[in-house]
Scaffold this motif. Structure first.
Motif, PDB file in Angstrom:
ATOM      1  N   LYS A 113      24.096  47.769  40.537  1.00  0.00           N
ATOM      2  CA  LYS A 113      24.406  48.814  41.508  1.00  0.00           C
ATOM      3  C   LYS A 113      24.153  50.192  40.895  1.00  0.00           C
ATOM      4  O   LYS A 113      24.639  50.503  39.816  1.00  0.00           O
ATOM      5  N   PHE A 114      23.370  50.995  41.598  1.00  0.00           N
ATOM      6  CA  PHE A 114      23.126  52.377  41.187  1.00  0.00           C
ATOM      7  C   PHE A 114      24.017  53.293  42.021  1.00  0.00           C
ATOM      8  O   PHE A 114      24.065  53.163  43.253  1.00  0.00           O
ATOM      9  N   ASN A 115      24.702  54.212  41.373  1.00  0.00           N
ATOM     10  CA  ASN A 115      25.608  55.119  42.079  1.00  0.00           C
ATOM     11  C   ASN A 115      24.992  56.477  42.370  1.00  0.00           C
ATOM     12  O   ASN A 115      25.374  57.144  43.338  1.00  0.00           O
ATOM     13  N   ILE A 135      24.518  57.606  46.038  1.00  0.00           N
ATOM     14  CA  ILE A 135      23.672  56.718  46.835  1.00  0.00           C
ATOM     15  C   ILE A 135      24.133  56.656  48.287  1.00  0.00           C
ATOM     16  O   ILE A 135      23.319  56.669  49.221  1.00  0.00           O
ATOM     17  N   THR A 136      25.442  56.624  48.515  1.00  0.00           N
ATOM     18  CA  THR A 136      25.964  56.513  49.883  1.00  0.00           C
ATOM     19  C   THR A 136      25.780  57.791  50.693  1.00  0.00           C
ATOM     20  O   THR A 136      25.991  57.793  51.903  1.00  0.00           O
ATOM     21  N   GLU A 137      25.384  58.902  50.038  1.00  0.00           N
ATOM     22  CA  GLU A 137      25.240  60.189  50.723  1.00  0.00           C
ATOM     23  C   GLU A 137      23.780  60.547  50.990  1.00  0.00           C
ATOM     24  O   GLU A 137      23.489  61.649  51.461  1.00  0.00           O
ATOM     25  N   ILE A 138      22.851  59.624  50.666  1.00  0.00           N
ATOM     26  CA  ILE A 138      21.422  59.946  50.819  1.00  0.00           C
ATOM     27  C   ILE A 138      21.080  60.252  52.272  1.00  0.00           C
ATOM     28  O   ILE A 138      20.459  61.277  52.585  1.00  0.00           O
ATOM     29  N   GLU A 139      21.483  59.388  53.182  1.00  0.00           N
ATOM     30  CA  GLU A 139      21.113  59.564  54.593  1.00  0.00           C
ATOM     31  C   GLU A 139      21.690  60.844  55.177  1.00  0.00           C
ATOM     32  O   GLU A 139      20.977  61.635  55.801  1.00  0.00           O
ATOM     33  N   SER A 140      22.984  61.084  54.955  1.00  0.00           N
ATOM     34  CA  SER A 140      23.606  62.300  55.503  1.00  0.00           C
ATOM     35  C   SER A 140      23.046  63.547  54.839  1.00  0.00           C
ATOM     36  O   SER A 140      22.873  64.585  55.483  1.00  0.00           O
ATOM     37  N   GLY A 141      22.738  63.451  53.530  1.00  0.00           N
ATOM     38  CA  GLY A 141      22.181  64.609  52.827  1.00  0.00           C
ATOM     39  C   GLY A 141      20.809  64.990  53.338  1.00  0.00           C
ATOM     40  O   GLY A 141      20.524  66.175  53.580  1.00  0.00           O
ATOM     41  N   LEU A 142      19.938  64.002  53.537  1.00  0.00           N
ATOM     42  CA  LEU A 142      18.597  64.286  54.052  1.00  0.00           C
ATOM     43  C   LEU A 142      18.661  64.796  55.482  1.00  0.00           C
ATOM     44  O   LEU A 142      17.885  65.670  55.888  1.00  0.00           O
ATOM     45  N   ASN A 143      19.586  64.249  56.279  1.00  0.00           N
ATOM     46  CA  ASN A 143      19.742  64.745  57.658  1.00  0.00           C
ATOM     47  C   ASN A 143      20.182  66.201  57.678  1.00  0.00           C
ATOM     48  O   ASN A 143      19.739  66.987  58.522  1.00  0.00           O
ATOM     49  N   PHE A 144      21.048  66.564  56.735  1.00  0.00           N
ATOM     50  CA  PHE A 144      21.494  67.955  56.669  1.00  0.00           C
ATOM     51  C   PHE A 144      20.343  68.887  56.308  1.00  0.00           C
ATOM     52  O   PHE A 144      20.162  69.938  56.924  1.00  0.00           O
ATOM     53  N   ILE A 145      19.547  68.504  55.291  1.00  0.00           N
ATOM     54  CA  ILE A 145      18.401  69.334  54.903  1.00  0.00           C
ATOM     55  C   ILE A 145      17.436  69.480  56.071  1.00  0.00           C
ATOM     56  O   ILE A 145      16.928  70.568  56.349  1.00  0.00           O
ATOM     57  N   ASN A 146      17.214  68.380  56.782  1.00  0.00           N
ATOM     58  CA  ASN A 146      16.297  68.426  57.924  1.00  0.00           C
ATOM     59  C   ASN A 146      16.834  69.320  59.035  1.00  0.00           C
ATOM     60  O   ASN A 146      16.075  70.034  59.706  1.00  0.00           O
ATOM     61  N   SER A 147      18.163  69.307  59.255  1.00  0.00           N
ATOM     62  CA  SER A 147      18.762  70.169  60.283  1.00  0.00           C
ATOM     63  C   SER A 147      18.610  71.643  59.921  1.00  0.00           C
ATOM     64  O   SER A 147      18.459  72.495  60.802  1.00  0.00           O
ATOM     65  N   ASN A 178      20.003  52.911  33.901  1.00  0.00           N
ATOM     66  CA  ASN A 178      21.078  53.544  34.664  1.00  0.00           C
ATOM     67  C   ASN A 178      20.602  54.697  35.535  1.00  0.00           C
ATOM     68  O   ASN A 178      21.415  55.311  36.221  1.00  0.00           O
ATOM     69  N   ARG A 179      19.326  55.030  35.481  1.00  0.00           N
ATOM     70  CA  ARG A 179      18.851  56.212  36.198  1.00  0.00           C
ATOM     71  C   ARG A 179      17.853  55.827  37.274  1.00  0.00           C
ATOM     72  O   ARG A 179      16.846  55.171  36.990  1.00  0.00           O
ATOM     73  N   LEU A 180      18.158  56.270  38.501  1.00  0.00           N
ATOM     74  CA  LEU A 180      17.279  56.046  39.644  1.00  0.00           C
ATOM     75  C   LEU A 180      16.693  57.376  40.084  1.00  0.00           C
ATOM     76  O   LEU A 180      17.419  58.363  40.215  1.00  0.00           O
ATOM     77  N   GLU A 181      15.398  57.421  40.311  1.00  0.00           N
ATOM     78  CA  GLU A 181      14.719  58.665  40.664  1.00  0.00           C
ATOM     79  C   GLU A 181      13.866  58.467  41.911  1.00  0.00           C
ATOM     80  O   GLU A 181      13.461  57.344  42.246  1.00  0.00           O
ATOM     81  N   ALA A 182      13.570  59.611  42.599  1.00  0.00           N
ATOM     82  CA  ALA A 182      12.698  59.601  43.774  1.00  0.00           C
ATOM     83  C   ALA A 182      12.142  60.998  43.983  1.00  0.00           C
ATOM     84  O   ALA A 182      12.658  61.981  43.428  1.00  0.00           O
ATOM     85  N   ASP A 183      11.080  61.072  44.757  1.00  0.00           N
ATOM     86  CA  ASP A 183      10.468  62.352  45.100  1.00  0.00           C
ATOM     87  C   ASP A 183      10.777  62.671  46.560  1.00  0.00           C
ATOM     88  O   ASP A 183      10.721  61.773  47.423  1.00  0.00           O
ATOM     89  N   LEU A 184      11.106  63.934  46.829  1.00  0.00           N
ATOM     90  CA  LEU A 184      11.375  64.387  48.190  1.00  0.00           C
ATOM     91  C   LEU A 184      10.083  64.891  48.813  1.00  0.00           C
ATOM     92  O   LEU A 184       9.467  65.843  48.334  1.00  0.00           O
ATOM     93  N   THR A 185       9.646  64.225  49.882  1.00  0.00           N
ATOM     94  CA  THR A 185       8.397  64.580  50.558  1.00  0.00           C
ATOM     95  C   THR A 185       8.720  65.226  51.897  1.00  0.00           C
ATOM     96  O   THR A 185       9.492  64.674  52.697  1.00  0.00           O
TER      97      THR A 185
END
Length: 556
Positions: free
Chosen positions: A87-89, A121-133, A156-163
């Motif tokens: 599990k990644f947090n 991890i549990t805040e990804i969807e709400s966080g991206l929705n906020f940025i989009n708003s 222990n480290r998970l990474e991604a790029d914001l497109t």
């Protein structure tokens, strides 16, 4: 056989049961804690539930979860094995700081650098929705955000790029089109709603603003705004309708005269004409006749948004006559500024002239005088448009005046302050508590009887004659416990308390009013009946001091 087929559920379908377990007892316990649906009508439902459950695991941080298979145990039970793995947090999201501002990220993340920010991890969807708003608020309604190149940088480290995908130019409002009430005064769109052409387009903000139209007495929104997008323009459509806004208000009061023991009547008529010229203007005329042979005439005219500006003007004329003792005439002009739909400020002047009508005045308490005041005021209104009986939830009006009073041989500085505020506390859909506070004071070195403040009656401390109490300072608290039987009938209690001072009589006193009332919304308007008994502090209760007030507020 026919009866068995009609009444046996087994003749039509059979419930299927799903069991999901993990690669260990700990994983199985975690899976059970996520509360998946275990009963299904067919295999397709089971397959869909497993897919949705895997998406739930992804949002919880189990991005490596793996479906090992689905096994049929018997005719009604299926078992699925999913290994959760690590599990990644937290995820580190790399972004372009020229596209996304740090001030936006600070509202969703606690760790921000010039290159990346972190999210649970549990805040990804709400966080991206906020940025989009936030992009939408800035004129990019079609922007899209995605996380790409999701990777494990270490154990222990998970990474991604914001497109980010968005248009190169901002959307602005090109034209505002009103449907239904085409003659709606356009100044209200610009200054009351704060919506105008060339403004950055944000549909959510516009929808929040247009609901404030329901606070207006003469118009309401029939449906939410719509937008027509073309390649090079954005047209906003507002759907409104004109409502009945003229009102006729009157009441009839009667009680027993303490000296003559005869029945006496008093009352008033209040006519208000609003927006008949489709300009948002308001004109009011009031005539009041009180039990103490007092007569009042008032006329008010309010013109908003002069020359399409946020500035409006208010005119007022008030004439008061006390039997054959004196007359007082007040004239005022105020300029008001509508800050927004709820807040308004005023500044202006008031001129008063009072004449002593008595040929002899041995006490010298009455005198001819003139006053000239400079006034400032503030008003707050908050509506509750869904309640037809109580459309206004709260109000605050405060005013201060400074000036001089002149007689034939003296000139004296004076100041006055007025406060009127109320609030409805809605306990539940049927029960509410109404609380009102109002008062005024006149500050001067000397006083004349014909300049004192007057209060008492249905719009003040109930159970007393209209405008029968003279004071240099007074305060009134009105309370009502209201029970709304249905959308058109309510009953309420009356408990009023008041304190006043009279510097001329060198007296101060407390007053109380008790009673009950009810309101009935009819086709003709809102009919109200109040029964109240007034008493002074220390005096005994007397039925002869009771007042019965009837009023009708009609819209047309």
């Amino acid at each position: 056989m026919l009866i068995y087929i009609l009444f046996s559920s087994e003749g039509f379908c059979q419930n299927l049961h799903l069991i999901i377990y993990g690669g260990s007892k700990t994983e199985t316990a975690t899976i059970d804690s996520l509360n998946y649906s275990k009963t299904h009508i067919d295999y397709q439902s089971i397959s869909s539930e497993i897919e949705n459950f895997q998406n739930t695991l992804l949002k919880q941080g189990y991005i490596e979860n793996q479906l090992m298979g689905i096994e049929k145990i018997n005719d009604s039970t299926f078992r699925s094995e999913i290994h959760l793995k690590k599990k990644f947090n937290t995820i580190y999201i790399y972004y372009n700081n020229l596209e996304v501002e740090k001030s936006t990220l600070k509202r969703i993340s606690k760790e921000i650098t010039d290159d990346y920010f972190t999210l649970h991890i549990t805040e990804i969807e709400s966080g991206l929705n906020f940025i989009n708003s936030e992009f939408s608020k800035n004129g990019f309604p079609f922007s899209k955000l995605n996380l790409t190149n999701i990777r494990k940088q270490s154990k222990n480290r998970l990474e991604a790029d914001l497109t980010l995908n968005r248009s190169s130019s901002k959307r602005t409002i090109n034209e505002i089109i009103i449907k239904g009430y085409e003659k709606f005064p356009r100044s209200y769109v610009k200054h009351y709603l704060k919506i105008k052409p060339n403004q950055i387009f944000d549909l959510q903000t516009i929808q929040n603003k247009t609901t404030q139209l329901n606070n207006l007495a003469f118009a309401r929104e029939t449906k939410t705004p719509e937008v027509l997008f073309s390649q090079d323009s954005t047209n906003l459509y507002l759907y409104l309708e004109k409502t009945k806004s003229n009102t006729f208000d009157g009441f009839l009061g009667f009680g027993t005269n303490e000296n003559t023991n005869k029945l006496e009547f008093d009352g008033y008529l209040n006519l208000s004409l609003i927006n008949n010229l489709n300009y948002g203007e308001a004109f009011r005329v009031l005539y009041k006749s009180d039990e103490n042979d007092q007569k009042t005439f008032e006329a008010d005219l309010s013109i908003p948004y002069l020359f399409k500006s946020p500035i409006g003007v208010d005119f007022m004329l008030r004439i008061f006559k006390k039997d054959s003792s004196f007359t007082t005439a007040n004239q005022s002009v105020k300029i008001h500024y509508q800050i927004n739909a709820k807040h308004k400020t005023f500044a202006g002047i008031t001129a008063t002239e009072s004449n002593n009508l008595l040929s002899s005045n041995p006490t010298g308490l009455l005198s001819d005088f003139e006053t000239f005041n400079y006034n400032i005021a503030y008003q707050f209104l908050n509506a509750q448009v869904l309640n037809r009986l109580f459309p206004l939830n709260s109000k605050l009006y405060a005013e201060a005046g400074y000036g001089n009073r002149k007689t034939t041989d003296t000139k004296e500085k004076q100041s006055n302050f007025t406060l009127d505020a109320f609030k409805i506390f809605n306990l539940n859909p049927k029960n509410s508590l109404y609380l009102r506070v109002n008062g005024a004071t006149l500050i001067s070195d000397t006083y004349f009887e014909n300049e004192l403040l007057r209060f008492g009656g249905i719009n003040s401390v109930r159970g007393f004659e209209e405008n029968s109490i003279y004071a240099t300072l007074y305060g009134v608290i009105n309370t009502e416990y209201r029970y709304q039987i249905n959308n058109s009938i309510y009953i309420h209690s009356i408990i009023d308390a008041s304190y006043f001072e009279n510097q001329i009589a060198n007296a101060d006193q407390k007053l109380f009013g008790y009673g009950f009332g009810f309101g009935l919304l009819t086709k003709a308007g809102l009919f109200k009946l109040n029964y109240a008994n007034g008493k002074n502090e220390g005096s005994n209760f007397k039925f002869s001091n009771s007042k019965l007030h009837l009023s009708l507020l009609a819209n047309f």
